[in-house]
Design an enzyme around this catalytic site. Structure first.
Site, mmCIF file in Angstrom:
data_model
loop_
_atom_site.group_PDB
_atom_site.id
_atom_site.type_symbol
_atom_site.label_atom_id
_atom_site.label_comp_id
_atom_site.label_asym_id
_atom_site.label_seq_id
_atom_site.Cartn_x
_atom_site.Cartn_y
_atom_site.Cartn_z
ATOM 1 N N GLU A 234 0.810 -1.214 0.000
ATOM 2 C CA GLU A 234 0.000 0.000 0.000
ATOM 3 C C GLU A 234 0.850 1.276 0.000
ATOM 4 O OE1 GLU A 234 -3.956 -0.448 2.252
ATOM 5 O OE2 GLU A 234 -2.557 -1.670 3.399
ATOM 6 N N SER B 179 -6.558 -2.431 1.377
ATOM 7 C CA SER B 179 -6.765 -2.139 -0.040
ATOM 8 C C SER B 179 -7.199 -3.359 -0.827
ATOM 9 C CB SER B 179 -5.502 -1.533 -0.672
ATOM 10 O OG SER B 179 -5.220 -0.275 -0.093
ATOM 11 N N SER C 210 -11.189 10.100 -1.099
ATOM 12 C CA SER C 210 -11.390 9.030 -0.121
ATOM 13 C C SER C 210 -12.695 9.238 0.651
ATOM 14 C CB SER C 210 -10.215 8.979 0.857
ATOM 15 O OG SER C 210 -9.026 8.591 0.216
#
EC number: 6.3.2.4
Length: 329
Positions: free
Chosen positions: A15, A166, A301
Site C-alpha cells: 500500500e 486495499s 477518499s
C-alpha cells in the site's frame, strides 16, 4: 511560531503508493498558514524527509528529527501518520513515537495492533456483543479441507490476508476447488489468512473522530460496485459508486453511527477512524467488517467525502484533530 508537522507516509507494504496519495491529500487539507508541513517517507531501506527541491535527507531515528542542508536541526511537534499497512497501521510506529515522546495523530499502539489483525479484532468485537462474519483463520503451514470450509461457512467465501488493506490478496471464492488457490494468493501478502463467510447486503462505511471531548459522527457512505466485491480496482481505479450520504433510513443510519461510536470507545481509539459494515436486507443487526485506524485521505477518499457531506471544512477538522493531540500531551 508555527508548529512542525511530519506527514509520515510510505511504509513497508503493497500500500506504499496509496499512502503517498493520502499524504498528498493531507498536504492540501492541513492549514499551512498555521503549520509547517514536512513529508517524511519510510521504507525498509531508509527513513528520510523529502525536501522542496526533490532531494532527501535522513531522519535521525534517535528523536525523529532531521538536519537541513544549511545545518538547522528540525524537531517535530507532531507526526500525522498516513501509512496504510506496516509499520504505521499496526502499532509499531506508534510504539516508537510513544518511546521518544512524540505526539501523533492516530490510534495508539494497542488499538492499532488490535484492528490491524482482522481476525483478532472481529473476535474481540464479537465478545463485546457486536455482530461479525464467521471466519476461519489459517497460519502459514496450516491446512483446512474444502469440505470443512463449506460446512462451516457455506459458499461463497472471502479469502484474504489477516493483516493488510486495499483488498490486496483478497479473493471471492464461489466454488470449493478454488479455495486452496485463493489461500496461496493471500499468503503472498501475509503469514495468516482469513476465510470469511460472505454476508449479503448493502456495504456502508462510517467515519468518526473525537476532539475536545466531543465525538463527531460523519454521514455514511454507501459503496456500490459492479465488480464481484470492493476490490483494489474498485477502490482506486474508479470502478465504484460511492454515495454520501447512504441511501438508507434515518433509523439505520443512527444504528450504524451508534455502533461506530461504541467501537471507537471499545478499542480506545483517537484521531479519525472508519468502520465498514454490511447491512443485511432483512433489516437485522449490521455486520462489522473491519475497523480502519489510518483511513485513506486522498481528495476522493471516504473520510473527505463524509466531512464535506456533513457541511464541515476539512481544513478546520484537521486543525481540530492536530490541536486536540498537541493540547492533551
Amino acid at each position: 511560531m508555527k508548529k512542525q508537522i511530519a506527514l509520515v507516509a510510505g511504509g513497508y507494504s503493497g500500500e506504499y503508493e496509496v499512502s503517498l496519495k493520502s499524504a498528498d491529500g493531507l498536504y492540501s487539507f492541513i492549514d499551512r498558514t498555521r503549520y509547517d508541513l514536512h513529508r517524511v517517507l519510510l521504507t525498509r531501506e531508509a527513513w528520510s524527509v523529502l525536501l522542496a527541491d526533490g532531494s532527501q535527507v535522513p531522519i535521525d531515528r534517535n528523536d525523529f528529527s532531521y538536519r537541513t542542508p544549511d545545518g538547522r536541526q528540525v524537531h517535530f511537534d507532531l507526526a500525522y501518520i498516513t501509512i496504510h499497512g506496516t509499520p504505521g497501521e499496526d502499532g509499531r510506529l506508534q510504539g516508537y513515537f510513544d518511546m521518544i515522546g512524540l505526539p501523533y495523530s492516530s490510534c495508539g499502539t494497542l488499538a492499532s495492533a488490535l484492528t490491524f489483525n482482522k481476525y483478532t479484532c472481529t473476535q474481540f468485537l464479537r465478545s463485546q456483543g457486536l455482530r461479525v462474519a464467521d471466519a476461519i483463520r489459517l497460519r502459514r503451514g496450516e491446512q483446512v479441507s474444502e469440505d470443512t470450509v463449506v460446512k462451516s461457512l457455506d459458499l461463497p467465501v472471502f479469502v484474504k490476508p489477516n493483516a493488510g488493506g486495499s483488498s490486496l490478496g483478497t479473493t471471492k471464492v464461489k466454488v470449493a476447488d478454488k479455495i486452496e488457490e485463493a489461500v496461496r494468493r493471500a499468503l503472498t501478502c501475509d503469514d495468516e489468512v482469513i476465510i470469511e463467510r460472505f454476508v449479503a447486503g448493502t456495504e456502508v462505511t462510517c467515519g468518526c473522530y473525537q476532539a475536545n471531548g466531543r465525538m463527531t459522527l460523519l454521514p455514511l457512505t454507501e459503496v456500490v460496485t459492479s465488480n464481484d466485491f470492493f476490490d483494489f480496482d474498485a477502490k482506486y481505479n474508479g470502478q465504484v459508486s460511492e454515495i454520501t450520504p447512504a441511501r438508507i433510513s434515518d433509523e439505520m443510519t443512527q444504528r450504524v453511527q451508534n455502533l461506530t461510536q461504541n467501537i471507537y470507545r471499545l478499542i480506545g481509539a483517537k484521531g479519525i477512524i472508519r468502520v465498514d459494515f454490511i447491512l443485511p436486507p432483512d433489516g437485522s443487526e449490521p455486520v462489522v467488517l473491519e475497523v480502519n485506524t489510518t483511513p485513506g485521505m486522498t481528495t476522493t477518499s471516504f473520510i473527505p467525502q463524509q466531512i464535506r457531506a456533513a457541511g464541515l471544512q476539512i481544513t478546520e477538522v484537521m486543525t481540530e484533530i492536530i490541536e486536540n493531540e498537541l493540547n492533551n500531551r
